[in-house]
Design an enzyme around this catalytic site. Structure first.
Site, mmCIF file in Angstrom:
data_model
loop_
_atom_site.group_PDB
_atom_site.id
_atom_site.type_symbol
_atom_site.label_atom_id
_atom_site.label_comp_id
_atom_site.label_asym_id
_atom_site.label_seq_id
_atom_site.Cartn_x
_atom_site.Cartn_y
_atom_site.Cartn_z
ATOM 1 N N ALA A 174 -23.213 -15.237 -9.536
ATOM 2 C CA ALA A 174 -23.198 -16.603 -10.077
ATOM 3 C C ALA A 174 -21.803 -17.141 -10.358
ATOM 4 O O ALA A 174 -21.661 -18.183 -10.985
ATOM 5 C CB ALA A 174 -24.032 -16.661 -11.354
ATOM 6 N N TYR A 318 -27.199 -9.358 9.286
ATOM 7 C CA TYR A 318 -27.601 -10.251 8.191
ATOM 8 C C TYR A 318 -29.095 -10.590 8.281
ATOM 9 O O TYR A 318 -29.822 -10.543 7.277
ATOM 10 C CB TYR A 318 -26.747 -11.505 8.258
ATOM 11 C CG TYR A 318 -27.066 -12.569 7.246
ATOM 12 C CD1 TYR A 318 -26.673 -12.447 5.917
ATOM 13 C CD2 TYR A 318 -27.741 -13.731 7.622
ATOM 14 C CE1 TYR A 318 -26.954 -13.438 4.988
ATOM 15 C CE2 TYR A 318 -28.016 -14.734 6.697
ATOM 16 C CZ TYR A 318 -27.621 -14.573 5.389
ATOM 17 O OH TYR A 318 -27.897 -15.564 4.475
ATOM 18 N N VAL A 319 -29.562 -10.917 9.488
ATOM 19 C CA VAL A 319 -30.970 -11.264 9.688
ATOM 20 C C VAL A 319 -31.868 -10.082 9.321
ATOM 21 O O VAL A 319 -32.903 -10.247 8.660
ATOM 22 C CB VAL A 319 -31.208 -11.687 11.150
ATOM 23 C CG1 VAL A 319 -32.702 -11.876 11.420
ATOM 24 C CG2 VAL A 319 -30.455 -12.975 11.468
#
Length: 411
Positions: A174, A318-319
């Site tokens: 974050a 990544y996929v």
């Protein structure tokens, strides 16, 4: 002792307007060209040998194309924005040669700004004395003035009214980009937000400071979410400072590069699986018992448009990791439903974040053109969807994957 070095401008992101134009004039001497040849190693006779060049169609020495483009670097580093510049990219088209000693004018016009990534898009040109374009292109520049000073002291949760219970949300990753926007959005909706970060303490504190200044409650917590022990320690700190989290948003993500499958190593897959699977498992296993004891909670995992339909090429590692996270999220939703713990997912399309700021502007334009709503997603679009799935309005939803793609993915 004072320096005679020229001083760069110190424009901030908000000081720069779309449509502003910055210019400089210059001519390059034979000495300039020789010096560049010495640095670059490009001693082509067209540039450095006057006798040879006189027999060419140009009649005299030609300035190196890359030396010409250094004028764009000067405009960015000294003028727009100057001191706070980080050059992210530049494409170039050379229309005609520039001769040594020829007067030219370099121009940078601001054509777009991205609040999400604090970046500028500049239309860059070099024009000859007769106003013909000799070099043209597009530059992308980050304005680094957006990092604020860290909060002076840890933020302590403000008291709540008698009978009220403050909702606490933990958001991983974050300190920047999408995770930071999710933290700000949840804070505006009344959550006390635990801002998790790995290494960017100053940026995490800047997010906290922004939330507090807007009247919210937040605190920053360091942990490498890939480390189960670190996550357990962070959870204890969050409970002590803010209370028991009943909302968890997993948005931490590693870096990715576009490479064909034939060039990928198993270590590349492991690096993504560590963030997309191992880290999420760590945080969920740490918080799920607390949510169950509290009577329920909501987990939202950030996926990607790549899990729906045909993915873009060059992202197999990544996929694969995001698809694995889709499976884990569904398994958690089914297994923890009896405990009142809902698990949902958000899958954004292409979004302007720090991970995509190096993309050429035409990629964003092409993606917007093929989107039914004719734009790409913003971090606010994603954060609002996350907040909905975290809140009471989605109380009868679990195992759902929301595609924030402007209509590109319809299910």
């Amino acid at each position: 002792m004072s320096s005679s070095r020229p001083q760069a401008a110190e424009l901030g992101f908000d000081d720069i307007e779309i449509g502003q134009v910055f210019e400089l004039e210059r001519s390059f001497s034979a000495e300039d060209v020789q010096a560049f040849a010495a640095v670059s190693g490009d001693h082509s006779p067209l540039h450095v040998d006057a006798e040879y060049a006189s027999g060419t169609e140009f009649g005299r020495c030609v300035v190196h194309g890359i030396l010409l483009s250094s004028l764009f670097s000067q405009l960015v580093g000294m003028r727009v924005p100057g001191k706070h510049a980080l050059y992210l990219g530049q494409d170039l088209t050379f229309r005609r040669p520039v001769l040594v000693g020829e007067s030219i004018r370099a121009i940078a016009k601001v054509t777009a700004k991205s609040e999400a990534t604090s970046t500028l898009v500049l239309n860059t040109e070099i024009r000859s004395a007769d106003d013909k374009v000799v070099v043209m292109g597009t530059a992308k520049v980050k304005v680094r003035d957006q990092v604020r000073e860290p909060a002076a002291a840890p933020v302590v949760a403000a008291p709540v009214e008698p009978g009220q219970v403050r909702r606490v949300a933990l958001v991983t990753g974050a300190s920047r980009g999408m995770g930071a926007e999710i933290a700000r959005t949840l804070a505006r909706r009344g959550y006390a937000v635990a801002v998790n970060y790995f290494s960017s303490a100053d940026r995490a504190e800047a997010v906290v400071s922004e939330i507090v200044q807007a009247g919210g409650v937040a605190a920053a917590f360091q942990a490498d979410v890939r480390d189960a022990a670190a996550v357990q320690a962070m959870t204890a700190q969050v409970v002590e400072q803010l209370g028991t989290p009943t909302v968890l948003v997993n948005s931490a993500v590693g870096e990715f590069a576009n490479r064909p499958i034939t060039e990928l190593r198993w270590a590349d897959f492991e690096a993504h699986l560590d963030y997309q699977l191992k880290a999420v498992l760590n945080t969920c296993q740490s918080l799920q018992p607390l949510m169950k004891a509290a009577g329920g909670g909501a987990i939202v995992n950030l996926l990607s448009q790549v899990v729906g339909g045909a993915p873009a090429t060059g992202l197999a590692d990544y996929v694969s990791a995001k698809t694995a996270l889709l499976g884990l999220s569904k398994a958690m939703a089914a297994e923890w439903a009896d405990d009142g713990v809902r698990v949902n997912m958000v899958s954004p399309g292409l979004t302007r974040t720090e991970m995509t700021q190096h993309y050429h502007e035409r990629i964003f334009k092409m993606e917007a053109a093929r989107t039914p709503l004719k734009r790409i997603a913003t971090t606010a679009d994603v954060a609002n969807s996350v907040a909905y799935l975290a809140g009471d309005d989605s109380a009868f939803m679990t195992g759902v994957n929301v595609f924030v793609t402007g209509g590109q993915t319809m299910i």
